[in-house]
Design a protein around this motif. Sequence first.
Motif, PDB file in Angstrom:
ATOM      1  N   ARG A   2       0.840  -1.197   0.000  1.00  0.00           N
ATOM      2  CA  ARG A   2       0.000   0.000   0.000  1.00  0.00           C
ATOM      3  C   ARG A   2       0.878   1.252   0.000  1.00  0.00           C
ATOM      4  O   ARG A   2       0.665   2.171  -0.779  1.00  0.00           O
ATOM      5  N   LYS A 179     -13.361   4.445  -2.037  1.00  0.00           N
ATOM      6  CA  LYS A 179     -12.274   5.441  -2.019  1.00  0.00           C
ATOM      7  C   LYS A 179     -12.209   6.167  -0.670  1.00  0.00           C
ATOM      8  O   LYS A 179     -11.128   6.351  -0.103  1.00  0.00           O
ATOM      9  N   ARG A 180     -13.375   6.540  -0.149  1.00  0.00           N
ATOM     10  CA  ARG A 180     -13.377   7.273   1.134  1.00  0.00           C
ATOM     11  C   ARG A 180     -12.777   6.415   2.246  1.00  0.00           C
ATOM     12  O   ARG A 180     -12.015   6.898   3.087  1.00  0.00           O
ATOM     13  N   THR A 182     -10.664   3.926   1.892  1.00  0.00           N
ATOM     14  CA  THR A 182      -9.219   3.755   1.636  1.00  0.00           C
ATOM     15  C   THR A 182      -8.446   5.022   2.018  1.00  0.00           C
ATOM     16  O   THR A 182      -7.380   4.947   2.634  1.00  0.00           O
ATOM     17  N   ASP A 183      -8.997   6.180   1.676  1.00  0.00           N
ATOM     18  CA  ASP A 183      -8.317   7.441   2.015  1.00  0.00           C
ATOM     19  C   ASP A 183      -8.214   7.625   3.533  1.00  0.00           C
ATOM     20  O   ASP A 183      -7.237   8.174   4.036  1.00  0.00           O
ATOM     21  N   ALA A 184      -9.234   7.147   4.246  1.00  0.00           N
ATOM     22  CA  ALA A 184      -9.246   7.351   5.703  1.00  0.00           C
ATOM     23  C   ALA A 184      -8.388   6.324   6.436  1.00  0.00           C
ATOM     24  O   ALA A 184      -7.941   6.573   7.558  1.00  0.00           O
ATOM     25  N   HIS A 186      -5.232   3.536   7.232  1.00  0.00           N
ATOM     26  CA  HIS A 186      -3.768   3.485   7.133  1.00  0.00           C
ATOM     27  C   HIS A 186      -3.314   2.076   6.783  1.00  0.00           C
ATOM     28  O   HIS A 186      -2.154   1.852   6.490  1.00  0.00           O
ATOM     29  N   ASP A 197     -10.473   2.544  -6.523  1.00  0.00           N
ATOM     30  CA  ASP A 197      -9.617   3.369  -5.654  1.00  0.00           C
ATOM     31  C   ASP A 197      -9.418   2.762  -4.275  1.00  0.00           C
ATOM     32  O   ASP A 197      -9.667   3.403  -3.242  1.00  0.00           O
ATOM     33  N   SER A 199      -6.738  -0.397  -2.117  1.00  0.00           N
ATOM     34  CA  SER A 199      -5.340  -0.848  -2.206  1.00  0.00           C
ATOM     35  C   SER A 199      -5.172  -2.116  -3.030  1.00  0.00           C
ATOM     36  O   SER A 199      -4.059  -2.444  -3.450  1.00  0.00           O
TER      37      SER A 199
END
Length: 257
Positions: A2, A179-180, A182-184, A186, A197, A199
């Motif tokens: 990732r 996506k949201r 994944t963005d949030a 770690h 979107d 990993s």
Amino acid sequence: MREAGERIAALTCYDASFALIEDRAGVDVILIGDSLGMVIHGQNSTTAVTVADIAYHSRAVAPHLKRAFLVADLPFLSFATRERALDASQRLMQEGGAKMVKLEGGREQADIVEYLSVRGVPVCAHLGLQPQLIHKLGAFKVQGREEVAAEAMLKDAKILEEAGADMLLVECVPSSLGKRITDAAHVPVIGIGAGPDVSGQILVLHDILNISPMVTVGRKPRFVQNFMLGAPDIESAIRAYVQAVKSGAYPAPVHCF
Ligand code: KIV
């Protein structure tokens, strides 16, 4: 992976022959999924699958993996209490050779995730569509379409990661929610019907080979692609899947919600 920005190619597996092929073909994460209830045992849900079943298939797969990371599913109700979850995880890791267990659920499983995690059990938390809840849900359908439900799932993901989840799996959600999350997060987020979107991607082996009971009766989930099309043999089909995930060619918009 990732952190390095390399997409993770994950696939289910249930026996030694396919373990050798998947490992050779470059699959990064292999899951002994409770989908085996449907694609191996021919049941119409995953609820009858037991810890013994997962351990049995895990034992067949684990010795043949040189590089793939092995995850094993905690089946229906096997993690209903802390003690049961710990016993089942011990069995899947010690007998089955798994390196991580996966359990379905949101924030209501945070206590179990923490209990396992602090005892050295790596956990993948499975959000979105949870097939083990089929008899509550009534049908396999897209989750998190409404903003309230999407927000709740995003919060679940954060809570589970804080509880110690080392990986998240998100099934059948709108791409924007994949996506949201994944963005949030770690930790790596593996999607199945969760858009591009994330990993990495996971699919059921029998679906990509176009031989699962669902696809053969014409009920192919939207996110499934038949990788046998144009492939001379099974290993080439699995290699094509890995390459499509790595390059971002899979999933295409047609596979997404
Ligand atoms: O049981 C399974 O195969 C799964 C999917 C996410 C692939 O949980």
